[in-house]
Design an enzyme around this catalytic site. Structure first.
Site, mmCIF file in Angstrom:
data_model
loop_
_atom_site.group_PDB
_atom_site.id
_atom_site.type_symbol
_atom_site.label_atom_id
_atom_site.label_comp_id
_atom_site.label_asym_id
_atom_site.label_seq_id
_atom_site.Cartn_x
_atom_site.Cartn_y
_atom_site.Cartn_z
ATOM 1 N N LYS A 65 0.828 -1.207 0.000
ATOM 2 C CA LYS A 65 0.000 0.000 0.000
ATOM 3 C C LYS A 65 0.864 1.260 0.000
ATOM 4 O O LYS A 65 1.883 1.325 0.677
ATOM 5 C CB LYS A 65 -0.921 -0.003 1.220
ATOM 6 N N THR B 28 -7.884 10.003 8.299
ATOM 7 C CA THR B 28 -7.701 8.729 7.589
ATOM 8 C C THR B 28 -7.594 7.543 8.542
ATOM 9 O O THR B 28 -7.151 6.469 8.153
ATOM 10 C CB THR B 28 -6.437 8.791 6.714
ATOM 11 N N GLY C 75 -8.223 4.262 10.354
ATOM 12 C CA GLY C 75 -8.972 3.059 10.005
ATOM 13 C C GLY C 75 -8.873 2.644 8.558
ATOM 14 O O GLY C 75 -9.512 1.672 8.137
ATOM 15 N N THR C 76 -8.040 3.338 7.790
ATOM 16 C CA THR C 76 -7.940 3.042 6.359
ATOM 17 C C THR C 76 -7.485 1.605 6.100
ATOM 18 O O THR C 76 -8.099 0.877 5.312
ATOM 19 C CB THR C 76 -6.957 4.017 5.683
ATOM 20 N N GLY C 77 -6.392 1.187 6.763
ATOM 21 C CA GLY C 77 -5.858 -0.150 6.524
ATOM 22 C C GLY C 77 -6.792 -1.241 6.990
ATOM 23 O O GLY C 77 -6.960 -2.267 6.309
ATOM 24 N N CYS C 78 -7.416 -1.048 8.150
ATOM 25 C CA CYS C 78 -8.372 -2.033 8.661
ATOM 26 C C CYS C 78 -9.540 -2.191 7.697
ATOM 27 O O CYS C 78 -9.967 -3.307 7.387
ATOM 28 C CB CYS C 78 -8.891 -1.602 10.037
#
Length: 271
Positions: free
Chosen positions: A184, A217, A219-222
């Site tokens: 990412k 931003t 919580g983007t990866g979760c």
């Protein structure tokens, strides 16, 4: 007494999140379950740790006993069965070991591993022994692995500063055993910011979106890994699942929530 409405019994796809609890609601199992629901997936959970956190940061983390984590996984899988799962914050070596063993022993499929080791800002989140366990036990079990820039640097054992670096790293990480890797680019700069790189052993894809200027931003990866698991549970191919999930997260970032005094969460409810 009036008769009740007739039941319409349905059996939706079921997904499991194995992750930590975020008291602020922006990440962790809260974000995962919200993402599952928005994709019409019945979400289940195995909580690994409980955090005290808000938009300003984390003030406390309490790990659950590994036996409790294992029991939660068994309770869900042995009764309901699941079509996909994602892992998030596993926190310590012993929890990583019990989660990996559960996946192996129950032959679970559609496994999305978000190797939570380093934050997007570069802050280390796991001890060295847990990082080793993540690399050796969890990474090879992933159908889709979703490291951020800093996690990819650890797994690929190289610095990542450019898009070409991302392409090199994703092929190196694939050699560790996951079926597919998505490096990412949220922590990248310049033209590479917001650009992800996919590799499944045969196909390398650069997945780009227009960067969105917001500090909110959290919580983007979760959310991304949960959305990928949701799409896999719906029987989309891994690459299709990733591309659809990337679009979902991008729109959620564009509709981020300005709540709290710090970094707010992305807006899952944009629709």
């Amino acid at each position: 007494m009036a008769a009740g409405l007739p039941a319409t019994d349905r059996t939706p796809p079921i997904a499991l999140t194995i992750a930590g609890s975020d008291s602020g609601g922006g990440a962790g199992i809260q974000a995962d379950l919200r993402t599952f629901a928005l994709h019409r997936i019945h979400g289940t959970s195995a909580i690994t740790c409980v955090t005290a956190q808000n938009t300003l940061g984390v003030t406390r983390v309490d790990a659950l006993p590994p036996e409790a984590v294992s029991a939660q996984i068994a309770a869900v899988v042995d009764d309901m069965g699941i079509q996909a799962l994602k892992t998030g914050m596993l926190f310590e070596q012993v929890i990583i070991e019990v989660v990996a063993s559960a996946i192996e022993q129950r032959h679970l499929r559609n496994v999305v591993v978000d190797p939570v080791m380093v934050s997007r800002a570069g802050a280390k989140l796991l001890a060295d022994d847990a990082i080793t366990a993540m690399r050796e036990r969890m990474v090879p079990l992933a159908d889709v692995l979703t490291p951020n820039r800093y996690e990819a640097q650890i797994l690929a054992n190289m610095e990542i500063a450019t898009l070409d670096d991302m392409k090199t790293a994703v092929t190196r990480i694939h050699k560790l055993g996951p079926k597919a890797v998505l490096v990412k680019g949220g922590g990248m700069y310049g033209d590479a910011k917001g650009t992800d790189v996919w590799f499944d052993g045969d196909r390398l894809e650069v997945i780009s979106t227009t960067p969105i200027d917001t500090r909110n931003t959290h919580g983007t990866g979760c959310t991304l890994s949960a959305a990928i698991a949701a799409h896999l549970a719906q029987e989309f191919s891994p690459l299709d699942a990733v591309q659809r999930s990337k679009r979902f997260v991008t729109r959620a970032i564009a509709n981020a929530l300005a709540i709290g005094q710090g970094q707010g969460p992305i807006g899952h409810f944009y629709a």
